[in-house]
Motif scaffolding. Structure first.
Motif, mmCIF file in Angstrom:
data_model
loop_
_atom_site.group_PDB
_atom_site.id
_atom_site.type_symbol
_atom_site.label_atom_id
_atom_site.label_comp_id
_atom_site.label_asym_id
_atom_site.label_seq_id
_atom_site.Cartn_x
_atom_site.Cartn_y
_atom_site.Cartn_z
ATOM 1 N N THR A 14 0.808 -1.453 0.211
ATOM 2 C CA THR A 14 0.040 0.104 0.192
ATOM 3 C C THR A 14 0.470 1.522 0.029
ATOM 4 O OG1 THR A 14 -1.538 1.471 0.451
ATOM 5 C CG2 THR A 14 -0.205 -0.033 2.543
ATOM 6 N N ALA A 15 0.034 2.469 -0.029
ATOM 7 C CA ALA A 15 0.979 3.384 -0.457
ATOM 8 C C ALA A 15 0.981 4.218 1.122
ATOM 9 C CB ALA A 15 0.444 4.321 -1.730
ATOM 10 N N ASP A 16 0.067 3.510 1.593
ATOM 11 C CA ASP A 16 0.043 4.736 3.491
ATOM 12 C C ASP A 16 1.269 3.632 4.068
ATOM 13 O OD1 ASP A 16 -0.428 5.533 5.308
ATOM 14 O OD2 ASP A 16 -2.724 4.446 5.304
ATOM 15 N N PRO A 17 2.423 4.663 4.315
ATOM 16 C CA PRO A 17 2.987 3.730 5.668
ATOM 17 C C PRO A 17 2.270 3.279 7.008
ATOM 18 C CG PRO A 17 3.345 5.847 5.438
ATOM 19 C CD PRO A 17 2.555 5.906 4.359
ATOM 20 N N LEU A 18 1.386 4.011 7.276
ATOM 21 C CA LEU A 18 0.689 4.058 8.759
ATOM 22 C C LEU A 18 -0.395 2.032 8.299
ATOM 23 C CD1 LEU A 18 0.677 7.303 9.913
ATOM 24 C CD2 LEU A 18 2.277 5.962 10.579
ATOM 25 N N GLU A 19 0.172 2.365 7.702
ATOM 26 C CA GLU A 19 -1.510 0.921 7.260
ATOM 27 C C GLU A 19 -0.408 -0.343 8.284
ATOM 28 O OE1 GLU A 19 -3.111 -2.595 6.369
ATOM 29 O OE2 GLU A 19 -0.519 -2.161 5.501
ATOM 30 N N ASN A 20 0.044 -0.938 8.259
ATOM 31 C CA ASN A 20 0.692 -1.577 9.566
ATOM 32 C C ASN A 20 0.487 -1.281 10.822
ATOM 33 O OD1 ASN A 20 3.337 -0.686 9.356
ATOM 34 N ND2 ASN A 20 3.954 -2.131 8.111
ATOM 35 N N LEU A 21 1.075 -0.003 11.162
ATOM 36 C CA LEU A 21 1.090 0.186 12.743
ATOM 37 C C LEU A 21 0.310 -0.676 12.686
ATOM 38 C CD1 LEU A 21 2.781 2.763 14.579
ATOM 39 C CD2 LEU A 21 0.882 3.596 14.575
ATOM 40 N N GLY A 22 -1.418 -1.077 13.211
ATOM 41 C CA GLY A 22 -1.933 -1.979 13.733
ATOM 42 C C GLY A 22 -1.094 -3.289 14.187
ATOM 43 N N ARG A 23 -0.920 -3.859 13.680
ATOM 44 C CA ARG A 23 -0.731 -4.499 13.953
ATOM 45 C C ARG A 23 1.061 -5.228 14.399
ATOM 46 N NH1 ARG A 23 -0.121 -6.245 7.327
ATOM 47 N NH2 ARG A 23 -1.824 -5.231 6.910
ATOM 48 N N SER A 24 1.420 -4.036 15.242
ATOM 49 C CA SER A 24 2.567 -3.958 15.940
ATOM 50 C C SER A 24 2.094 -3.564 17.397
ATOM 51 C CB SER A 24 3.299 -2.246 15.244
ATOM 52 O OG SER A 24 3.280 -0.822 16.089
ATOM 53 N N THR A 25 3.368 -4.478 18.120
ATOM 54 C CA THR A 25 3.158 -3.841 19.554
ATOM 55 C C THR A 25 3.738 -2.755 19.961
ATOM 56 O OG1 THR A 25 2.062 -5.945 19.734
ATOM 57 C CG2 THR A 25 2.544 -5.152 22.176
ATOM 58 N N LEU A 26 3.122 -1.581 20.941
ATOM 59 C CA LEU A 26 3.900 -0.785 21.219
ATOM 60 C C LEU A 26 3.626 -1.402 23.416
ATOM 61 C CD1 LEU A 26 1.889 2.402 20.068
ATOM 62 C CD2 LEU A 26 4.305 1.545 19.671
ATOM 63 N N GLN A 27 5.212 -1.415 23.380
ATOM 64 C CA GLN A 27 4.965 -1.187 24.630
ATOM 65 C C GLN A 27 5.954 0.013 25.957
ATOM 66 O OE1 GLN A 27 7.853 -5.050 25.222
ATOM 67 N NE2 GLN A 27 6.042 -6.503 24.079
ATOM 68 N N PHE A 28 5.127 -0.025 27.195
ATOM 69 C CA PHE A 28 5.123 0.823 27.996
ATOM 70 C C PHE A 28 5.560 0.191 29.380
ATOM 71 C CE2 PHE A 28 2.241 2.508 24.736
ATOM 72 C CZ PHE A 28 2.906 3.373 24.231
ATOM 73 N N TYR A 29 6.316 1.517 30.024
ATOM 74 C CA TYR A 29 6.628 0.820 31.892
ATOM 75 C C TYR A 29 5.883 0.539 32.208
ATOM 76 C CZ TYR A 29 11.970 1.541 30.255
ATOM 77 O OH TYR A 29 12.927 0.942 29.465
ATOM 78 N N ASN A 30 4.507 1.816 32.082
ATOM 79 C CA ASN A 30 3.241 1.293 33.667
ATOM 80 C C ASN A 30 2.159 1.616 32.770
ATOM 81 O OD1 ASN A 30 2.977 3.999 32.684
ATOM 82 N ND2 ASN A 30 4.545 4.008 35.031
ATOM 83 N N LYS A 31 0.915 1.399 33.179
ATOM 84 C CA LYS A 31 -0.083 1.571 32.058
ATOM 85 C C LYS A 31 -0.180 3.631 31.863
ATOM 86 C CE LYS A 31 -3.195 0.269 34.887
ATOM 87 N NZ LYS A 31 -4.935 -0.021 35.443
ATOM 88 N N GLU A 32 -0.081 4.154 32.821
ATOM 89 C CA GLU A 32 0.060 5.316 32.854
ATOM 90 C C GLU A 32 0.251 6.211 31.269
ATOM 91 O OE1 GLU A 32 0.652 3.976 35.573
ATOM 92 O OE2 GLU A 32 -1.458 4.208 36.519
ATOM 93 N N GLU A 33 1.529 5.727 31.646
ATOM 94 C CA GLU A 33 2.304 5.997 30.019
ATOM 95 C C GLU A 33 1.560 6.020 28.791
ATOM 96 O OE1 GLU A 33 6.164 5.102 29.599
ATOM 97 O OE2 GLU A 33 7.078 5.783 31.476
ATOM 98 N N ALA A 34 1.102 4.659 28.805
ATOM 99 C CA ALA A 34 0.048 3.709 27.620
ATOM 100 C C ALA A 34 -0.813 4.857 27.370
ATOM 101 C CB ALA A 34 -0.352 2.632 27.893
ATOM 102 N N ILE A 35 -1.214 5.112 28.421
ATOM 103 C CA ILE A 35 -3.078 5.904 28.013
ATOM 104 C C ILE A 35 -2.469 7.202 27.638
ATOM 105 C CG2 ILE A 35 -4.888 6.858 29.193
ATOM 106 C CD1 ILE A 35 -4.977 4.493 30.830
#
Length: 88
Positions: A14-35
């Motif tokens: 696809t021409a959209d570079p953010l299309e596959n962002l939903g397939r990756s996982t973001l990790q944070f040190y705590n719940k508050e940072e993620a929110i």
């Protein structure tokens, strides 16, 4: 964005570079940072709490033969076998 098919390899892209962002996982040190990160970017979010770890281990048997041992569940019920029925 509509997916494009590569004529040589048959790959879909696809021409959209953010299309596959939903397939990756973001990790944070705590719940508050993620929110805070999700709110900053205007994203809808859900928080998955981790499973509690078990502190006690399940009973383990040392060898293959222990699967058929009387120590495991007591003596087996063999009354369903014709040779074990009463009144022969």
């Amino acid at each position: 964005a509509d997916p494009l098919e590569n004529p040589l390899m048959g790959w879909t892209s696809t021409a959209d570079p953010l299309e596959n962002l939903g397939r990756s996982t973001l990790q944070f040190y705590n719940k508050e940072e993620a929110i805070a990160f999700a709110k900053k970017h205007g994203w809808a979010y859900s928080v998955d709490e981790p499973n509690q770890r078990r502190t006690a281990r399940q009973k383990r048997f040392a060898a293959y033969g222990d699967n058929y041992s009387t120590r495991r569940k007591g003596l087996p019920d063999l009354t369903h076998l014709p040779s074990m029925r009463q009144g022969k």
